[in-house]
Design a protein around this motif. Sequence first.
Motif, PDB file in Angstrom:
ATOM      1  N   ALA A   1      -0.799   0.933  -6.462  1.00 10.96           N
ATOM      2  CA  ALA A   1      -0.798   1.824  -5.358  1.00 10.96           C
ATOM      3  C   ALA A   1      -2.109   1.855  -4.643  1.00 10.96           C
ATOM      4  N   VAL A   2      -3.245   1.947  -5.148  1.00 13.06           N
ATOM      5  CA  VAL A   2      -4.504   1.858  -4.538  1.00 13.06           C
ATOM      6  C   VAL A   2      -4.467   0.725  -3.856  1.00 13.06           C
ATOM      7  N   TRP A   3      -4.246  -0.738  -4.521  1.00 14.39           N
ATOM      8  CA  TRP A   3      -4.216  -2.005  -3.550  1.00 14.39           C
ATOM      9  C   TRP A   3      -3.427  -2.087  -2.521  1.00 14.39           C
ATOM     10  N   LEU A   4      -2.180  -1.342  -2.797  1.00 16.05           N
ATOM     11  CA  LEU A   4      -1.279  -1.482  -1.481  1.00 16.05           C
ATOM     12  C   LEU A   4      -1.809  -0.769  -0.390  1.00 16.05           C
ATOM     13  N   LEU A   5      -2.206   0.652  -0.860  1.00 14.48           N
ATOM     14  CA  LEU A   5      -2.793   1.611   0.330  1.00 14.48           C
ATOM     15  C   LEU A   5      -3.826   1.064   1.053  1.00 14.48           C
ATOM     16  N   MET A   6      -4.912   0.205   0.148  1.00 15.53           N
ATOM     17  CA  MET A   6      -6.012  -0.362   1.037  1.00 15.53           C
ATOM     18  C   MET A   6      -5.342  -1.576   1.852  1.00 15.53           C
TER      19      MET A   6
END
Length: 502
Positions: free
Chosen positions: A466-471
Amino acid sequence: MKFSLKPSPAFVRDMTDGHSVLGLALSTLLYIVCVSGTLAVFYNEFERWEQASELETLAVRPAVYATATEQATALASAQGEKFNSVTFTIPNSDMPRLVVRVGKIERYLGEDGSLQGAVSHDWTHFLTYLHFALNLPVVLGVPLVGLIGVLMTALILSGLLAHPKILKDAFSFRMAGSRRLQQVDLHNRLGVWAAPFHLAIAVTGAFIGLSQVVAFAIAGLFFGGDVEKVEAMLYREKVAIAQDAGQVPLPDFEMILAEMSRLAPGHEQNRLRIFHPGREGQMVEIVTRVPGRLVWGERYRFDTQGRLVHKEGWSEGEAGKQVYASNFRLHFGHFSGFPVKIAYFLLGVGMCVLVVSGINIWLIRKRQRGAPAMRLERVWMAQVWGIPFAIALSAVAYLVFAVSAVQVFWLTTAVLSVVAAFSGTVAGWSMLLRGATIVACLLVVIAHVSIFGADAFVRASLVANAVWLLMAAGIAASCLYTWARRRTCNFAPSVRGAVSSS
């Protein structure tokens, strides 16, 4: 022959350029520390994400420690590994996996204490070492990052003192103004409203980074250069044992753990260490998380029969020891649960924006004064978006090809900076690298899903992905904002280039 102390214009120009390059280099290091630190808030999640299919549990039978100790020490001896202790990660809320470490050997354990696969957290270790040591040798990198923390503290305080209308302008944000006014308002609002967080991060970072340097200084001034005496003020001295000590049975883990629960009810146990296992004088150390306290934990030592030998006193000892032991959790946001991690992540993003906007303001001012630094602008833009791109690319290379993340990151950052110094435009580098970073972040998730399947969408892996997708989503939103602003705003020629570089 006439001699003059006045420097020539060429000399002044060279010194000015050198000063600008040095300032940009320091800003780049500060930016790297901020970006990596923002991601490192989730370092526990990233460690579990790297090996998403490993068994996770919070229940461990005491007998498992004896079985695992026997197997781990036998393996270490067979491989010629020298060791004085065996360390277990007790499954806890941050790391619900049972792990044993003997020397350089680190293995996961099954429910019965049997040795499983090797522990591999190389990418997460790259990220955390990038944050607190810039991947340099610790003796050099940690003090350097500590000095960056001092610089950051000075910048925050001087920025607040240089803002006489700090309360009056607290809600001012000129969206329709020039690019420079937007950057100034963005910089000032983030700097004011998040100042307590920024100061806490900067001060604790400086303290952590320079603590070893301070230890050397104190040892030289008060203890005749004996650093061990300084460390003894914070740490318990190492357990010593005679070289000819005989073999004895392993400690009674069931009795020790029962006594631990009685002494510290409500404490979350996260580490168990056996000093000189199977030898006379062996001792068991347990580290716990103290509820409601910022200190990293409390440490207890027991003899083989479960009798308490020593309590460290991090949570109730001298004030200096408590302050020192509280810096780490405060710096990384590892207290009060997952909501604090999310807050630290968002505030960390704000800190990155604060650094970028500060340099942008300086570059725009140079443009408006008729002395544009186009090469510096291109290099800076290549670093602003190239550093997140290099981090994401290192994750893809590590997952897919098992390539060293350290090499990928620094090589990518260096190549982008050098190429940008001699070619391209500010706007071109901005859009190119933003697009590349979006693609790289998506590729990280795709690679992880292809390797771990359904395990990529549960527990810590879900958070990390989710962190990668939020970035990716955040950078995509910035691209849309830039595109919309270019279509709806008509800027003066002297400012248009700076606007497009955002």
